[in-house]
Design a protein around this motif. Structure first.
Motif, PDB file in Angstrom:
ATOM      1  N   VAL A   9      20.207  58.372  57.510  1.00  0.00           N
ATOM      2  CA  VAL A   9      19.792  57.078  58.080  1.00  0.00           C
ATOM      3  C   VAL A   9      20.189  56.925  59.542  1.00  0.00           C
ATOM      4  O   VAL A   9      19.659  56.062  60.239  1.00  0.00           O
ATOM      5  CB  VAL A   9      20.337  55.862  57.286  1.00  0.00           C
ATOM      6  CG1 VAL A   9      19.662  55.753  55.933  1.00  0.00           C
ATOM      7  CG2 VAL A   9      21.844  55.899  57.157  1.00  0.00           C
ATOM      8  N   PRO A  15      12.841  58.929  57.603  1.00  0.00           N
ATOM      9  CA  PRO A  15      12.168  57.909  56.792  1.00  0.00           C
ATOM     10  C   PRO A  15      13.119  57.077  55.939  1.00  0.00           C
ATOM     11  O   PRO A  15      12.786  55.961  55.552  1.00  0.00           O
ATOM     12  CB  PRO A  15      11.219  58.718  55.900  1.00  0.00           C
ATOM     13  CG  PRO A  15      11.405  60.148  56.224  1.00  0.00           C
ATOM     14  CD  PRO A  15      12.418  60.300  57.293  1.00  0.00           C
ATOM     15  N   SER A  16      14.297  57.609  55.649  1.00  0.00           N
ATOM     16  CA  SER A  16      15.240  56.820  54.844  1.00  0.00           C
ATOM     17  C   SER A  16      15.656  55.549  55.579  1.00  0.00           C
ATOM     18  O   SER A  16      16.003  54.557  54.950  1.00  0.00           O
ATOM     19  CB  SER A  16      16.480  57.648  54.502  1.00  0.00           C
ATOM     20  OG  SER A  16      17.189  57.998  55.676  1.00  0.00           O
ATOM     21  N   ARG A  17      15.596  55.571  56.904  1.00  0.00           N
ATOM     22  CA  ARG A  17      15.993  54.368  57.631  1.00  0.00           C
ATOM     23  C   ARG A  17      15.041  53.209  57.346  1.00  0.00           C
ATOM     24  O   ARG A  17      15.463  52.063  57.223  1.00  0.00           O
ATOM     25  CB  ARG A  17      16.058  54.636  59.135  1.00  0.00           C
ATOM     26  CG  ARG A  17      16.560  53.405  59.857  1.00  0.00           C
ATOM     27  CD  ARG A  17      16.664  53.600  61.332  1.00  0.00           C
ATOM     28  NE  ARG A  17      17.868  54.315  61.698  1.00  0.00           N
ATOM     29  CZ  ARG A  17      18.243  54.482  62.970  1.00  0.00           C
ATOM     30  NH1 ARG A  17      17.510  54.006  63.938  1.00  0.00           N
ATOM     31  NH2 ARG A  17      19.349  55.132  63.240  1.00  0.00           N
ATOM     32  N   LEU A  18      13.746  53.526  57.226  1.00  0.00           N
ATOM     33  CA  LEU A  18      12.771  52.464  56.955  1.00  0.00           C
ATOM     34  C   LEU A  18      12.981  51.899  55.545  1.00  0.00           C
ATOM     35  O   LEU A  18      12.820  50.699  55.321  1.00  0.00           O
ATOM     36  CB  LEU A  18      11.347  53.004  57.117  1.00  0.00           C
ATOM     37  CG  LEU A  18      10.256  51.943  57.206  1.00  0.00           C
ATOM     38  CD1 LEU A  18      10.444  51.040  58.404  1.00  0.00           C
ATOM     39  CD2 LEU A  18       8.872  52.599  57.268  1.00  0.00           C
ATOM     40  N   VAL A  19      13.347  52.759  54.612  1.00  0.00           N
ATOM     41  CA  VAL A  19      13.630  52.279  53.256  1.00  0.00           C
ATOM     42  C   VAL A  19      14.842  51.336  53.309  1.00  0.00           C
ATOM     43  O   VAL A  19      14.831  50.235  52.739  1.00  0.00           O
ATOM     44  CB  VAL A  19      13.908  53.459  52.296  1.00  0.00           C
ATOM     45  CG1 VAL A  19      14.280  52.935  50.917  1.00  0.00           C
ATOM     46  CG2 VAL A  19      12.710  54.393  52.219  1.00  0.00           C
ATOM     47  N   LEU A  20      15.868  51.758  54.015  1.00  0.00           N
ATOM     48  CA  LEU A  20      17.071  50.926  54.164  1.00  0.00           C
ATOM     49  C   LEU A  20      16.719  49.578  54.787  1.00  0.00           C
ATOM     50  O   LEU A  20      17.220  48.533  54.358  1.00  0.00           O
ATOM     51  CB  LEU A  20      18.091  51.669  55.026  1.00  0.00           C
ATOM     52  CG  LEU A  20      19.478  51.042  55.177  1.00  0.00           C
ATOM     53  CD1 LEU A  20      20.178  50.919  53.831  1.00  0.00           C
ATOM     54  CD2 LEU A  20      20.345  51.856  56.137  1.00  0.00           C
ATOM     55  N   GLU A  21      15.816  49.603  55.768  1.00  0.00           N
ATOM     56  CA  GLU A  21      15.435  48.334  56.413  1.00  0.00           C
ATOM     57  C   GLU A  21      14.668  47.409  55.467  1.00  0.00           C
ATOM     58  O   GLU A  21      14.819  46.194  55.539  1.00  0.00           O
ATOM     59  CB  GLU A  21      14.634  48.605  57.700  1.00  0.00           C
ATOM     60  CG  GLU A  21      15.562  49.076  58.805  1.00  0.00           C
ATOM     61  CD  GLU A  21      14.859  49.470  60.103  1.00  0.00           C
ATOM     62  OE1 GLU A  21      13.655  49.205  60.258  1.00  0.00           O
ATOM     63  OE2 GLU A  21      15.543  50.070  60.962  1.00  0.00           O
ATOM     64  N   HIS A  22      13.882  47.976  54.570  1.00  0.00           N
ATOM     65  CA  HIS A  22      13.187  47.127  53.601  1.00  0.00           C
ATOM     66  C   HIS A  22      14.181  46.511  52.614  1.00  0.00           C
ATOM     67  O   HIS A  22      14.106  45.332  52.291  1.00  0.00           O
ATOM     68  CB  HIS A  22      12.143  47.927  52.813  1.00  0.00           C
ATOM     69  CG  HIS A  22      10.979  48.360  53.651  1.00  0.00           C
ATOM     70  ND1 HIS A  22      10.016  49.222  53.187  1.00  0.00           N
ATOM     71  CD2 HIS A  22      10.618  48.058  54.923  1.00  0.00           C
ATOM     72  CE1 HIS A  22       9.112  49.422  54.138  1.00  0.00           C
ATOM     73  NE2 HIS A  22       9.468  48.738  55.197  1.00  0.00           N
ATOM     74  N   VAL A  23      15.100  47.346  52.137  1.00  0.00           N
ATOM     75  CA  VAL A  23      16.055  46.880  51.129  1.00  0.00           C
ATOM     76  C   VAL A  23      16.999  45.828  51.726  1.00  0.00           C
ATOM     77  O   VAL A  23      17.383  44.874  51.053  1.00  0.00           O
ATOM     78  CB  VAL A  23      16.862  48.077  50.564  1.00  0.00           C
ATOM     79  CG1 VAL A  23      18.008  47.606  49.691  1.00  0.00           C
ATOM     80  CG2 VAL A  23      15.938  48.992  49.772  1.00  0.00           C
ATOM     81  N   THR A  24      17.337  45.999  53.009  1.00  0.00           N
ATOM     82  CA  THR A  24      18.290  45.065  53.628  1.00  0.00           C
ATOM     83  C   THR A  24      17.589  43.989  54.451  1.00  0.00           C
ATOM     84  O   THR A  24      18.248  43.268  55.189  1.00  0.00           O
ATOM     85  CB  THR A  24      19.274  45.814  54.550  1.00  0.00           C
ATOM     86  OG1 THR A  24      18.530  46.514  55.541  1.00  0.00           O
ATOM     87  CG2 THR A  24      20.152  46.772  53.776  1.00  0.00           C
ATOM     88  N   ASP A  67       7.008  50.104  47.870  1.00  0.00           N
ATOM     89  CA  ASP A  67       8.136  51.043  47.854  1.00  0.00           C
ATOM     90  C   ASP A  67       8.524  51.467  46.431  1.00  0.00           C
ATOM     91  O   ASP A  67       9.417  52.300  46.253  1.00  0.00           O
ATOM     92  CB  ASP A  67       9.372  50.401  48.519  1.00  0.00           C
ATOM     93  CG  ASP A  67       9.291  50.413  50.047  1.00  0.00           C
ATOM     94  OD1 ASP A  67       8.395  51.078  50.599  1.00  0.00           O
ATOM     95  OD2 ASP A  67      10.141  49.763  50.686  1.00  0.00           O
ATOM     96  N   PHE A  69       9.819  49.396  44.060  1.00  0.00           N
ATOM     97  CA  PHE A  69      10.993  48.661  43.565  1.00  0.00           C
ATOM     98  C   PHE A  69      10.600  47.535  42.611  1.00  0.00           C
ATOM     99  O   PHE A  69      11.366  47.158  41.738  1.00  0.00           O
ATOM    100  CB  PHE A  69      11.778  48.041  44.726  1.00  0.00           C
ATOM    101  CG  PHE A  69      12.354  49.055  45.680  1.00  0.00           C
ATOM    102  CD1 PHE A  69      12.830  50.280  45.222  1.00  0.00           C
ATOM    103  CD2 PHE A  69      12.435  48.791  47.043  1.00  0.00           C
ATOM    104  CE1 PHE A  69      13.364  51.218  46.097  1.00  0.00           C
ATOM    105  CE2 PHE A  69      12.968  49.725  47.919  1.00  0.00           C
ATOM    106  CZ  PHE A  69      13.435  50.934  47.450  1.00  0.00           C
ATOM    107  N   ALA A  93      18.285  49.950  43.465  1.00  0.00           N
ATOM    108  CA  ALA A  93      18.426  49.305  44.783  1.00  0.00           C
ATOM    109  C   ALA A  93      19.095  47.942  44.633  1.00  0.00           C
ATOM    110  O   ALA A  93      19.998  47.571  45.400  1.00  0.00           O
ATOM    111  CB  ALA A  93      17.057  49.156  45.443  1.00  0.00           C
TER     112      ALA A  93
END
Lengths: 127, 127
Positions: A9, A15-24, A67, A69, A93
């Protein structure tokens, strides 16, 4: 696996950063945490997550659905009924952010004390 | 305790929500997770957290310092040296987001698969 690197991240293009941004995301956190307790209809969820607009909730749910989820379950009834439920991936998540949300609630007083102390120090320095 | 209610991030005006937003902010997450591993100087941290501007990193660190998560340690040396370290409260916050960041890295492939499947379904519906 010769091309892709280990997800990280901290790398700007990972791409994991974008997932982190969606989750947070502001509403993503609260929606995931709410859905961990039970499934919700749209209007119920909007009442549960205080302050979210209809548009932002719809966008948040769509992002979380894409995503993988959230599962959107449209029941073939009249009037139409749509339930939102976590998938197995979404539960994973949500457990992470649920812990974070509960931690925040437990420690909000300590954060307030820290802010008061910080502001007093800054005032001393400028005074 | 007769005035204040139990903190609840779902209530729009609950101060815990603002704490949650700082901890889960775009750069807050990454800075906390990095500092869990060791203390950093500003320029090192900027290299570690890919893509953050000098201004955003300074703002993020100041917010985290005011919230009592980060300790700014200015050493009286020439040239000036400033180290950023987690406080005990910051370590608690960082452990929560560290778990989330690592989970994201582990599951990014599952999220990508979900997105491809979602996009294919949408294309079928519109085609």
């Amino acid at each position: 696996m010769s091309v892709s690197k280990v997800p990280d991240v901290n790398r700007q293009m990972c791409p994991s950063r974008l997932v982190l941004e969606h989750v947070t995301s502001r509403w993503g956190v609260l929606v995931l945490a709410a859905l961990l307790e039970r499934s919700y209809r749209f209007s119920e969820l909007r009442r549960e997550v205080g302050g979210v607009s209809e548009k932002m909730l719809a966008q948040t749910l769509q992002t979380l659905e894409r995503d993988g989820f959230v599962h959107r379950d449209a029941k073939p009834v009249i009037p139409p009924r749509v339930d939102y439920t976590l998938t197995e991936l979404g539960k994973e998540a949500a457990e992470q952010v649920w812990g974070l949300a509960r931690w925040t609630e437990r420690r909000v007083d300590a954060v307030h004390a820290a802010r008061e102390s910080y502001d007093a120090r800054k005032q001393d320095q400028s005074g």
